[in-house]
Design a protein around this motif. Structure first.
Motif, PDB file in Angstrom:
ATOM      1  N   ILE A   1       0.856  -1.184   0.000  1.00  0.00           N
ATOM      2  CA  ILE A   1       0.000   0.000   0.000  1.00  0.00           C
ATOM      3  C   ILE A   1       0.891   1.233   0.000  1.00  0.00           C
ATOM      4  O   ILE A   1       1.698   1.429   0.902  1.00  0.00           O
ATOM      5  N   LYS A   2       0.731   2.050  -1.014  1.00  0.00           N
ATOM      6  CA  LYS A   2       1.674   3.159  -1.169  1.00  0.00           C
ATOM      7  C   LYS A   2       1.119   4.497  -0.662  1.00  0.00           C
ATOM      8  O   LYS A   2       1.806   5.255  -0.010  1.00  0.00           O
ATOM      9  N   ASP A   3      -0.152   4.779  -0.976  1.00  0.00           N
ATOM     10  CA  ASP A   3      -0.619   6.149  -0.758  1.00  0.00           C
ATOM     11  C   ASP A   3      -1.075   6.476   0.673  1.00  0.00           C
ATOM     12  O   ASP A   3      -1.260   7.635   1.006  1.00  0.00           O
ATOM     13  N   VAL A   4      -1.270   5.458   1.522  1.00  0.00           N
ATOM     14  CA  VAL A   4      -1.633   5.723   2.919  1.00  0.00           C
ATOM     15  C   VAL A   4      -0.663   4.966   3.811  1.00  0.00           C
ATOM     16  O   VAL A   4      -0.140   3.923   3.409  1.00  0.00           O
ATOM     17  N   GLU A   5      -0.467   5.467   4.998  1.00  0.00           N
ATOM     18  CA  GLU A   5       0.433   4.768   5.911  1.00  0.00           C
ATOM     19  C   GLU A   5      -0.373   3.772   6.757  1.00  0.00           C
ATOM     20  O   GLU A   5      -1.176   4.161   7.600  1.00  0.00           O
TER      21      GLU A   5
END
Length: 307
Positions: free
Chosen positions: A78-82
């Protein structure tokens, strides 16, 4: 209570439901809620084989461990949210994801659940007393629905092997709370409105606020306790006329008094499993502590709501 803005939801539960066929359930203790699961024949799904322990029982612990690994791997993509996987909580059936997303953090509990086409166990026989509230037909339909089992450690076991599963009725509870009226039109667009759902929200909110103030003393209490007390209240007062929208504060206090009564007796019967008391007798001091705190709120106009 109209001024009360109940806090934004920041915790979510997701049931990860896996259908399993032809299983045998054996009670693991006298609560009637915890079971061992074994297969009557070699499962069609060969994937289950690696989760069967040496006694031939399906191990909740092994399945949770494997699921945890899969989720950890997926989270990395998952890249866009931590998103992080929270540390394992002892005995918890959930794998918790922490999602950092300004303005607030969200936690999502993923709960491993087996869905079983199996008649409801004997221990549920005298439960779900909704005949006068939702009717006999609704009850019959509900009892025909699949059985859900969640991976949950039974603390009473002498040797904790992590192979127990606990009955879960959250799908049925959700339905009852959604279709909550004694008349079939309650809270529909043109039907009479009631305050049942608002009552449940307030009960949960009050417990949340008290837990924030007294985390140590109240750690053993959870929203399931108040939800159960609420469902019993719906049975005690089955008619829609007893839950008029304008009577919210009266209804809320009535539910609370019922709950305080349960705490004082250390007796809160599971809604579906009558032999199972959700308040264990060794925690009497804790029950009395919470009952004192709630009584203080009741008698003083709920100061905790104004803090």
């Amino acid at each position: 209570f109209s001024y009360l803005q109940i806090s934004e939801p920041n915790e979510f539960d997701i049931m990860l439901v896996m259908p399993v066929a032809r299983i045998q359930l054996d009670e693991s203790d006298d609560t009637g809620a915890y079971y061992y699961v074994s297969f009557k024949r070699t499962p069609k799904e060969k994937g289950f084989l690696k989760f069967i322990d040496e006694d031939g029982k399906l191990s909740a612990f092994k399945m949770l461990q494997a699921l945890r690994e899969v989720i950890k791997q997926e989270v990395k993509n998952i890249k866009d949210v931590e998103v992080t996987v929270a540390r394992k909580k002892v005995g918890s059936p959930a794998i918790t994801l922490q999602i950092k997303n300004p303005p607030s953090e969200i936690s999502v509990d993923i709960i491993l659940t087996l869905e079983v086409q199996h008649s409801w166990p004997l221990s549920t026989q005298g439960g779900l007393k909704i005949e006068h509230w939702l009717g006999k037909k609704v009850k019959r339909d509900m009892r025909f629905r699949s059985l859900y089992l969640v991976a949950k450690q039974n603390k009473r076991e002498k040797v904790l092997r992590g192979n127990t599963w606990r009955l879960s009725f959250s799908h049925i509870e959700k339905d009852m709370i959604k279709n909550h009226g004694n008349s079939k039109t309650c809270c529909e667009s043109d039907g009479p409105k009631c305050c049942r759902k608002s009552c449940l929200k307030l009960l949960k909110y009050l417990l949340e606020q008290l837990k924030m103030k007294h985390p140590k003393e109240l750690e053993k209490f959870c929203s399931y306790h108040v939800k159960t007390a609420f469902l019993h209240s719906c049975v005690t007062w089955p008619n829609d006329s007893e839950w008029h929208l304008g009577d919210l504060d009266h209804c809320f206090q009535q539910c609370l008094r019922f709950f305080v009564d349960c705490l004082q007796k250390s007796q809160l019967t599971h809604f579906f499993i009558p032999q199972y008391n959700l308040l264990s007798l060794e925690d009497k001091a804790r029950h009395h502590f919470l009952s004192r705190k709630i009584s203080h709120e009741l008698n003083n106009g709920f100061p905790v709501f104004h803090e």
